[in-house]
Design a protein around this motif. Sequence first.
Motif, PDB file in Angstrom:
ATOM      1  N   ALA A   1       9.650   2.386  -9.381  1.00 32.56           N
ATOM      2  CA  ALA A   1       9.510   1.048  -8.796  1.00 32.56           C
ATOM      3  C   ALA A   1       8.978   1.122  -7.370  1.00 32.56           C
ATOM      4  O   ALA A   1       8.169   0.284  -6.951  1.00 32.56           O
ATOM      5  CB  ALA A   1      10.860   0.334  -8.815  1.00 32.56           C
ATOM      6  N   ALA A   2       9.429   2.118  -6.607  1.00 33.19           N
ATOM      7  CA  ALA A   2       8.951   2.269  -5.226  1.00 33.19           C
ATOM      8  C   ALA A   2       7.452   2.561  -5.207  1.00 33.19           C
ATOM      9  O   ALA A   2       6.699   1.980  -4.408  1.00 33.19           O
ATOM     10  CB  ALA A   2       9.731   3.379  -4.528  1.00 33.19           C
ATOM     11  N   LEU A   3       7.014   3.450  -6.083  1.00 28.22           N
ATOM     12  CA  LEU A   3       5.582   3.764  -6.160  1.00 28.22           C
ATOM     13  C   LEU A   3       4.781   2.548  -6.633  1.00 28.22           C
ATOM     14  O   LEU A   3       3.691   2.273  -6.117  1.00 28.22           O
ATOM     15  CB  LEU A   3       5.364   4.943  -7.107  1.00 28.22           C
ATOM     16  N   ALA A   4       5.323   1.819  -7.617  1.00 29.31           N
ATOM     17  CA  ALA A   4       4.635   0.621  -8.114  1.00 29.31           C
ATOM     18  C   ALA A   4       4.556  -0.444  -7.023  1.00 29.31           C
ATOM     19  O   ALA A   4       3.561  -1.183  -6.936  1.00 29.31           O
ATOM     20  CB  ALA A   4       5.360   0.076  -9.336  1.00 29.31           C
ATOM     21  N   SER A   5       5.571  -0.529  -6.187  1.00 30.65           N
ATOM     22  CA  SER A   5       5.568  -1.497  -5.082  1.00 30.65           C
ATOM     23  C   SER A   5       4.473  -1.172  -4.075  1.00 30.65           C
ATOM     24  O   SER A   5       3.835  -2.074  -3.518  1.00 30.65           O
ATOM     25  CB  SER A   5       6.932  -1.504  -4.381  1.00 30.65           C
ATOM     26  N   ILE A   6       4.263   0.121  -3.830  1.00 26.16           N
ATOM     27  CA  ILE A   6       3.182   0.532  -2.926  1.00 26.16           C
ATOM     28  C   ILE A   6       1.832   0.081  -3.474  1.00 26.16           C
ATOM     29  O   ILE A   6       0.989  -0.450  -2.741  1.00 26.16           O
ATOM     30  CB  ILE A   6       3.206   2.062  -2.719  1.00 26.16           C
ATOM     31  N   LEU A   7       1.630   0.257  -4.786  1.00 29.26           N
ATOM     32  CA  LEU A   7       0.377  -0.190  -5.408  1.00 29.26           C
ATOM     33  C   LEU A   7       0.246  -1.710  -5.330  1.00 29.26           C
ATOM     34  O   LEU A   7      -0.832  -2.233  -5.036  1.00 29.26           O
ATOM     35  CB  LEU A   7       0.318   0.255  -6.865  1.00 29.26           C
ATOM     36  N   SER A   8       1.340  -2.437  -5.600  1.00 25.12           N
ATOM     37  CA  SER A   8       1.299  -3.905  -5.578  1.00 25.12           C
ATOM     38  C   SER A   8       1.006  -4.418  -4.176  1.00 25.12           C
ATOM     39  O   SER A   8       0.221  -5.360  -4.001  1.00 25.12           O
ATOM     40  CB  SER A   8       2.632  -4.477  -6.078  1.00 25.12           C
ATOM     41  N   LEU A   9       1.627  -3.806  -3.159  1.00 22.41           N
ATOM     42  CA  LEU A   9       1.390  -4.223  -1.778  1.00 22.41           C
ATOM     43  C   LEU A   9      -0.064  -3.948  -1.379  1.00 22.41           C
ATOM     44  O   LEU A   9      -0.717  -4.793  -0.745  1.00 22.41           O
ATOM     45  CB  LEU A   9       2.349  -3.485  -0.841  1.00 22.41           C
ATOM     46  N   THR A  10      -0.580  -2.783  -1.768  1.00 26.84           N
ATOM     47  CA  THR A  10      -1.975  -2.448  -1.471  1.00 26.84           C
ATOM     48  C   THR A  10      -2.923  -3.435  -2.145  1.00 26.84           C
ATOM     49  O   THR A  10      -3.920  -3.872  -1.557  1.00 26.84           O
ATOM     50  CB  THR A  10      -2.299  -1.021  -1.950  1.00 26.84           C
ATOM     51  N   THR A  11      -2.602  -3.802  -3.385  1.00 26.05           N
ATOM     52  CA  THR A  11      -3.417  -4.765  -4.126  1.00 26.05           C
ATOM     53  C   THR A  11      -3.423  -6.121  -3.430  1.00 26.05           C
ATOM     54  O   THR A  11      -4.484  -6.745  -3.268  1.00 26.05           O
ATOM     55  CB  THR A  11      -2.883  -4.917  -5.560  1.00 26.05           C
ATOM     56  N   LEU A  12      -2.240  -6.590  -2.996  1.00 31.43           N
ATOM     57  CA  LEU A  12      -2.139  -7.886  -2.327  1.00 31.43           C
ATOM     58  C   LEU A  12      -2.924  -7.899  -1.018  1.00 31.43           C
ATOM     59  O   LEU A  12      -3.691  -8.833  -0.749  1.00 31.43           O
ATOM     60  CB  LEU A  12      -0.670  -8.220  -2.062  1.00 31.43           C
ATOM     61  N   VAL A  13      -2.764  -6.857  -0.207  1.00 32.33           N
ATOM     62  CA  VAL A  13      -3.488  -6.771   1.063  1.00 32.33           C
ATOM     63  C   VAL A  13      -4.998  -6.744   0.815  1.00 32.33           C
ATOM     64  O   VAL A  13      -5.766  -7.415   1.514  1.00 32.33           O
ATOM     65  CB  VAL A  13      -3.042  -5.520   1.854  1.00 32.33           C
ATOM     66  N   SER A  14      -5.414  -6.000  -0.206  1.00 35.57           N
ATOM     67  CA  SER A  14      -6.849  -5.905  -0.534  1.00 35.57           C
ATOM     68  C   SER A  14      -7.410  -7.257  -0.956  1.00 35.57           C
ATOM     69  O   SER A  14      -8.529  -7.627  -0.575  1.00 35.57           O
ATOM     70  CB  SER A  14      -7.071  -4.866  -1.635  1.00 35.57           C
ATOM     71  N   LEU A  15      -6.632  -8.010  -1.738  1.00 38.68           N
ATOM     72  CA  LEU A  15      -7.071  -9.340  -2.172  1.00 38.68           C
ATOM     73  C   LEU A  15      -7.202 -10.291  -0.986  1.00 38.68           C
ATOM     74  O   LEU A  15      -8.148 -11.085  -0.913  1.00 38.68           O
ATOM     75  CB  LEU A  15      -6.080  -9.918  -3.188  1.00 38.68           C
ATOM     76  N   LEU A  16      -6.264 -10.217  -0.052  1.00 38.45           N
ATOM     77  CA  LEU A  16      -6.328 -11.080   1.133  1.00 38.45           C
ATOM     78  C   LEU A  16      -7.546 -10.726   1.987  1.00 38.45           C
ATOM     79  O   LEU A  16      -8.216 -11.613   2.529  1.00 38.45           O
ATOM     80  CB  LEU A  16      -5.038 -10.938   1.948  1.00 38.45           C
ATOM     81  N   ILE A  17      -7.834  -9.433   2.089  1.00 38.40           N
ATOM     82  CA  ILE A  17      -9.028  -9.007   2.828  1.00 38.40           C
ATOM     83  C   ILE A  17     -10.283  -9.554   2.148  1.00 38.40           C
ATOM     84  O   ILE A  17     -11.192 -10.070   2.811  1.00 38.40           O
ATOM     85  CB  ILE A  17      -9.089  -7.467   2.924  1.00 38.40           C
ATOM     86  N   ALA A  18     -10.333  -9.446   0.815  1.00 37.90           N
ATOM     87  CA  ALA A  18     -11.483  -9.979   0.064  1.00 37.90           C
ATOM     88  C   ALA A  18     -11.623 -11.480   0.277  1.00 37.90           C
ATOM     89  O   ALA A  18     -12.736 -12.011   0.396  1.00 37.90           O
ATOM     90  CB  ALA A  18     -11.320  -9.667  -1.426  1.00 37.90           C
TER      91      ALA A  18
END
Length: 560
Positions: A532-549
């Motif tokens: 779950a911790a590793l998946a959270s890192i991926l989810s957070l990275t995905t969210l930040v990337s979407l906001l940047i886009a």
Amino acid sequence: MQAKTIQAPVWKRLSLQVWDFWGWVTLLVYVFLALFIVYPLFSLMATSFYDENGAFSLQNYVDFATLKYFRNALWHSFAVSGLATFFAILIGVPMAYVTTRYNVRFKGLMHILIIMSLVSPPFIGAYSWILMLGNNGFITNFLHDIGLHIKSIYGMHGIVFVFTLQLYPHIYLYVSGALKTIDTSLEEAAESLGMSAWKRLRTVTLPLIFPTLSAGALMVFMASFADFGTPMLIGQGYKTLPILAYEQFISELGGNAAMASTLSVVLILCTTLILFAQRYIVSRKNYAMSGMRTPKVKQLRPLPKFLLTLGALAVVTVSIIPQATVIVTSFIKKKGPVFHKGFSLDSYREILFRVPKAIINTYTYSIISILIMVVAGMLIAYVLVRRKSKLTAAMDSILMLPYVMPGTVLGISLIIAFNKPPIVLTGTWVILVIAYIIRKIPYTIRSSTAILHQLDRNVEEASISLGVPPAKTFFKTTARLMAPGVASGGILSWITTINELSSTIVLYFGATATISVTIYSEVFTSNYGTGAALASILSLTTLVSLLIAYFVSGRKEMNV
């Protein structure tokens, strides 16, 4: 006496026209495609025609056709993909219609959350539903405590459920775009003839958006048909073709590369046939319309507005639950694999101590891949748009091959091709980067071609006429104009790269493991906290990337 003009031979004139900067770009792209797409695919097909002793044989295909074990896997793949596509349409079309035609609230928030649920990898969704509805899931246990006994998430129904919630955003995004540009005069004409709203939707609106809807349905079918992680995690014996290909290739008793190649070829044939079937169906009818009168958002009374907003929010909430679940689970106190009451950072401490290399690998490989994809994608897009010819048309077709190649198939083909001299890449990080580029560069190319079609050629021609070489003109002028549009496509390539599992699971070696592979391993060993911790890192990275886009695109709506 008139001076005689001396002309260079025809072959020399042609060579001067062809072998400019863009000629060399075209050549290099073809070399890359031949080496890393055509050659591996040819090696894969050739291997499927040899038995375990290296003799030419059709036995692998005979076994596939006659053994129920293999036929069932093919049927399972079609069953889960077909059902997932059907239910995704049932959810995605109403969601798109409600949000585009009515003044429901929180449209922007719902749009971002829907995209968030789409770009998150399916195996994280499967993992989250295991935490909730698995044999020992907290919802399962709660319902059992109050006397309600439900079936766990494991099995065919669970695979279809996860695929539906993960992939209906494809339908939503495609249909939303079509509904915003549809010509309302056709619907108004049907209404003036006394046609009911339901009949008008069924006989006018849906046929008009059918090409777009079918494209979205194709995306859902292809994604679910090729997915490896979800059926592997929650199938529990319900095997699909990608799983069988993986197991045949990587087996504890010694892999059967020939049979794995045969299953991979069957997978490619199936996805190619589905692609051509969709195109054939769409080409049979004419769907053209003027598009002069786009629809206006209908203002609803308070009660209908509240009910439609509530219904849309309910769908979005259920689809985003997996991301929320893994984030909450990552903070639950644990001792070993067992959870305890309370919250802590134990899971994050453990991954930083035990698997920091996987985190570093993920971002390192993805950054290298995305840098190559952005530069190569812009150059390839320029060749496809500005230098149209039979050569570039063939290049475009080869670049489409990754669309019909599941990740496991691509991984198997690369290992078969580069597991022996003269080029040995198996077990290195280079083969992972190559796989990511092959699978994800179409996103960058698509965004680059879209922006190029909107740019006037006069700027480039003026620069070249002033003596600036074509290469310098491209990088100093055209590339800068393309940058904003390319950035959004590049970010989407980045998101899908960091979440890639299907090809990575086949290609990685111990030292080259990534976050997605490590999550997969943690779930299989019941270390749900660290997973779950590793998946959270991926989810957070995905969210930040979407906001940047979102901000890079000028705060316009994001579409995938």
